[in-house]
Design a protein around this motif. Structure first.
Motif, PDB file in Angstrom:
ATOM      1  N   PHE A   4      -3.192  21.999  11.696  1.00  0.00           N
ATOM      2  CA  PHE A   4      -2.039  22.037  10.801  1.00  0.00           C
ATOM      3  C   PHE A   4      -0.982  21.010  11.220  1.00  0.00           C
ATOM      4  CE2 PHE A   4      -3.104  26.688   9.853  1.00  0.00           C
ATOM      5  CZ  PHE A   4      -3.796  26.343   8.718  1.00  0.00           C
ATOM      6  N   GLU A   5      -0.744  20.887  12.529  1.00  0.00           N
ATOM      7  CA  GLU A   5       0.240  19.923  13.020  1.00  0.00           C
ATOM      8  C   GLU A   5      -0.135  18.498  12.628  1.00  0.00           C
ATOM      9  OE1 GLU A   5       0.472  20.500  17.232  1.00  0.00           O
ATOM     10  OE2 GLU A   5       1.443  22.454  17.053  1.00  0.00           O
ATOM     11  N   ILE A   6      -1.404  18.153  12.819  1.00  0.00           N
ATOM     12  CA  ILE A   6      -1.865  16.806  12.500  1.00  0.00           C
ATOM     13  C   ILE A   6      -1.783  16.537  11.000  1.00  0.00           C
ATOM     14  CG2 ILE A   6      -3.907  15.321  12.452  1.00  0.00           C
ATOM     15  CD1 ILE A   6      -4.629  16.596  15.202  1.00  0.00           C
ATOM     16  N   CYS A   7      -2.238  17.481  10.199  1.00  0.00           N
ATOM     17  CA  CYS A   7      -2.180  17.311   8.739  1.00  0.00           C
ATOM     18  C   CYS A   7      -0.737  17.174   8.261  1.00  0.00           C
ATOM     19  CB  CYS A   7      -2.880  18.475   8.040  1.00  0.00           C
ATOM     20  SG  CYS A   7      -4.667  18.462   8.257  1.00  0.00           S
ATOM     21  N   ASN A  53       4.109  11.268   6.785  1.00  0.00           N
ATOM     22  CA  ASN A  53       4.085   9.809   6.815  1.00  0.00           C
ATOM     23  C   ASN A  53       3.373   9.222   5.593  1.00  0.00           C
ATOM     24  OD1 ASN A  53       5.164   8.585   9.497  1.00  0.00           O
ATOM     25  ND2 ASN A  53       4.161  10.491  10.066  1.00  0.00           N
ATOM     26  N   GLY A  54       3.127  10.053   4.585  1.00  0.00           N
ATOM     27  CA  GLY A  54       2.564   9.601   3.327  1.00  0.00           C
ATOM     28  C   GLY A  54       1.061   9.399   3.322  1.00  0.00           C
ATOM     29  N   ILE A  55       0.362  10.025   4.273  1.00  0.00           N
ATOM     30  CA  ILE A  55      -1.096   9.882   4.344  1.00  0.00           C
ATOM     31  C   ILE A  55      -1.742  11.225   4.006  1.00  0.00           C
ATOM     32  CG2 ILE A  55      -3.063   9.338   5.816  1.00  0.00           C
ATOM     33  CD1 ILE A  55      -1.191   7.577   7.463  1.00  0.00           C
ATOM     34  N   PRO A  56      -2.414  11.316   2.864  1.00  0.00           N
ATOM     35  CA  PRO A  56      -3.096  12.565   2.513  1.00  0.00           C
ATOM     36  C   PRO A  56      -4.319  12.786   3.415  1.00  0.00           C
ATOM     37  CG  PRO A  56      -3.357  10.937   0.770  1.00  0.00           C
ATOM     38  CD  PRO A  56      -2.509  10.316   1.826  1.00  0.00           C
ATOM     39  N   THR A  57      -4.640  14.043   3.627  1.00  0.00           N
ATOM     40  CA  THR A  57      -5.771  14.403   4.487  1.00  0.00           C
ATOM     41  C   THR A  57      -6.713  15.348   3.756  1.00  0.00           C
ATOM     42  OG1 THR A  57      -4.601  16.300   5.429  1.00  0.00           O
ATOM     43  CG2 THR A  57      -4.408  14.208   6.607  1.00  0.00           C
ATOM     44  N   ALA A  58      -7.913  15.439   4.271  1.00  0.00           N
ATOM     45  CA  ALA A  58      -8.889  16.437   3.839  1.00  0.00           C
ATOM     46  C   ALA A  58      -9.454  17.039   5.117  1.00  0.00           C
ATOM     47  CB  ALA A  58      -9.995  15.799   3.015  1.00  0.00           C
ATOM     48  N   THR A  59      -9.740  18.329   5.099  1.00  0.00           N
ATOM     49  CA  THR A  59     -10.281  18.977   6.286  1.00  0.00           C
ATOM     50  C   THR A  59     -11.595  19.667   5.957  1.00  0.00           C
ATOM     51  OG1 THR A  59      -9.023  20.995   5.863  1.00  0.00           O
ATOM     52  CG2 THR A  59      -8.033  19.392   7.346  1.00  0.00           C
ATOM     53  N   ARG A  60     -12.387  19.818   6.986  1.00  0.00           N
ATOM     54  CA  ARG A  60     -13.653  20.542   6.874  1.00  0.00           C
ATOM     55  C   ARG A  60     -13.718  21.500   8.049  1.00  0.00           C
ATOM     56  NH1 ARG A  60     -19.479  18.973   8.212  1.00  0.00           N
ATOM     57  NH2 ARG A  60     -20.620  20.562   7.064  1.00  0.00           N
ATOM     58  N   HIS A  91      -8.445   8.803   3.935  1.00  0.00           N
ATOM     59  CA  HIS A  91      -9.115   7.742   3.184  1.00  0.00           C
ATOM     60  C   HIS A  91      -9.341   6.560   4.115  1.00  0.00           C
ATOM     61  CE1 HIS A  91      -9.892   4.577   0.279  1.00  0.00           C
ATOM     62  NE2 HIS A  91     -10.132   5.533  -0.615  1.00  0.00           N
ATOM     63  N   ARG A  92     -10.441   5.902   3.945  1.00  0.00           N
ATOM     64  CA  ARG A  92     -10.817   4.759   4.783  1.00  0.00           C
ATOM     65  C   ARG A  92      -9.691   3.720   4.882  1.00  0.00           C
ATOM     66  NH1 ARG A  92     -16.359   2.819   2.810  1.00  0.00           N
ATOM     67  NH2 ARG A  92     -16.674   5.045   3.030  1.00  0.00           N
ATOM     68  N   MET A 151       0.828  -1.196   0.000  1.00  0.00           N
ATOM     69  CA  MET A 151       0.000   0.000   0.000  1.00  0.00           C
ATOM     70  C   MET A 151       0.869   1.256   0.000  1.00  0.00           C
ATOM     71  SD  MET A 151      -3.429   0.521   2.092  1.00  0.00           S
ATOM     72  CE  MET A 151      -3.192   1.516   3.522  1.00  0.00           C
ATOM     73  N   GLU A 152       2.133   1.110   0.287  1.00  0.00           N
ATOM     74  CA  GLU A 152       3.018   2.257   0.328  1.00  0.00           C
ATOM     75  C   GLU A 152       3.187   2.841  -1.063  1.00  0.00           C
ATOM     76  OE1 GLU A 152       7.508   3.220   1.775  1.00  0.00           O
ATOM     77  OE2 GLU A 152       6.414   1.569   2.701  1.00  0.00           O
ATOM     78  N   GLY A 153       3.118   4.149  -1.158  1.00  0.00           N
ATOM     79  CA  GLY A 153       3.280   4.825  -2.429  1.00  0.00           C
ATOM     80  C   GLY A 153       1.990   5.011  -3.215  1.00  0.00           C
ATOM     81  N   ILE A 154       0.897   4.442  -2.724  1.00  0.00           N
ATOM     82  CA  ILE A 154      -0.389   4.579  -3.405  1.00  0.00           C
ATOM     83  C   ILE A 154      -1.172   5.705  -2.741  1.00  0.00           C
ATOM     84  CG2 ILE A 154      -2.580   3.480  -3.952  1.00  0.00           C
ATOM     85  CD1 ILE A 154      -1.131   0.799  -3.859  1.00  0.00           C
ATOM     86  N   LEU A 155      -1.586   6.686  -3.544  1.00  0.00           N
ATOM     87  CA  LEU A 155      -2.398   7.778  -3.029  1.00  0.00           C
ATOM     88  C   LEU A 155      -3.847   7.561  -3.446  1.00  0.00           C
ATOM     89  CD1 LEU A 155      -0.150  10.888  -3.771  1.00  0.00           C
ATOM     90  CD2 LEU A 155      -0.455   9.683  -1.616  1.00  0.00           C
ATOM     91  N   TYR A 156      -4.735   7.699  -2.494  1.00  0.00           N
ATOM     92  CA  TYR A 156      -6.157   7.535  -2.759  1.00  0.00           C
ATOM     93  C   TYR A 156      -6.838   8.892  -2.713  1.00  0.00           C
ATOM     94  CZ  TYR A 156      -5.292   2.633  -1.723  1.00  0.00           C
ATOM     95  OH  TYR A 156      -4.812   1.357  -1.724  1.00  0.00           O
ATOM     96  N   MET A 157      -7.722   9.136  -3.654  1.00  0.00           N
ATOM     97  CA  MET A 157      -8.493  10.373  -3.637  1.00  0.00           C
ATOM     98  C   MET A 157      -9.520  10.281  -2.502  1.00  0.00           C
ATOM     99  SD  MET A 157     -10.471  12.251  -6.726  1.00  0.00           S
ATOM    100  CE  MET A 157     -12.080  11.506  -6.664  1.00  0.00           C
ATOM    101  N   ILE A 158      -9.599  11.342  -1.707  1.00  0.00           N
ATOM    102  CA  ILE A 158     -10.517  11.362  -0.573  1.00  0.00           C
ATOM    103  C   ILE A 158     -11.821  12.023  -1.006  1.00  0.00           C
ATOM    104  CG2 ILE A 158     -10.876  12.181   1.779  1.00  0.00           C
ATOM    105  CD1 ILE A 158      -7.795  12.236   2.052  1.00  0.00           C
TER     106      ILE A 158
END
Length: 87
Positions: free
Chosen positions: A26-29, A35-42, A71-72, A1-8
């Motif tokens: 901002f710190e959490i994002c 660590n290679g995990i994309p985020t989305a915020t609201r 992403h889930r 799963m490393e290196g794979i980006l998923y659209m959120i």
């Protein structure tokens, strides 16, 4: 799963944190991104009175609510990272 980006999207996201502090958001994002995990915020304004007015007695630093999603498929890894770096 490393290196794979998923659209959120709204259909595949899972919430990892709710905060009222912009700095913490901002710190959490940034931590998750490093660590290679994309985020989305609201962002949700708790006062909802517009930019020019406020509510007496409410600290403007805590007037917004920030929800951070990943992403889930990245949720378990993200929660493990946040638990290790918990303040």
């Amino acid at each position: 799963m490393e290196g794979i980006l998923y659209m959120i999207t709204i259909f595949n996201r899972k919430e990892v944190k709710i905060t009222r502090r912009m700095e913490e958001c901002f710190e959490i994002c940034n931590l998750l991104a490093s660590n290679g995990i994309p985020t989305a915020t609201r962002t949700n304004s708790m006062t909802n009175l517009g930019r020019s007015r406020g509510i007496p007695g409410i600290d403007t630093n805590y007037a917004n609510e920030y929800r951070i999603y990943v992403h889930r498929k990245n949720h378990e890894e993200a929660t493990n990272i946040l638990m290790r770096f918990k303040k």
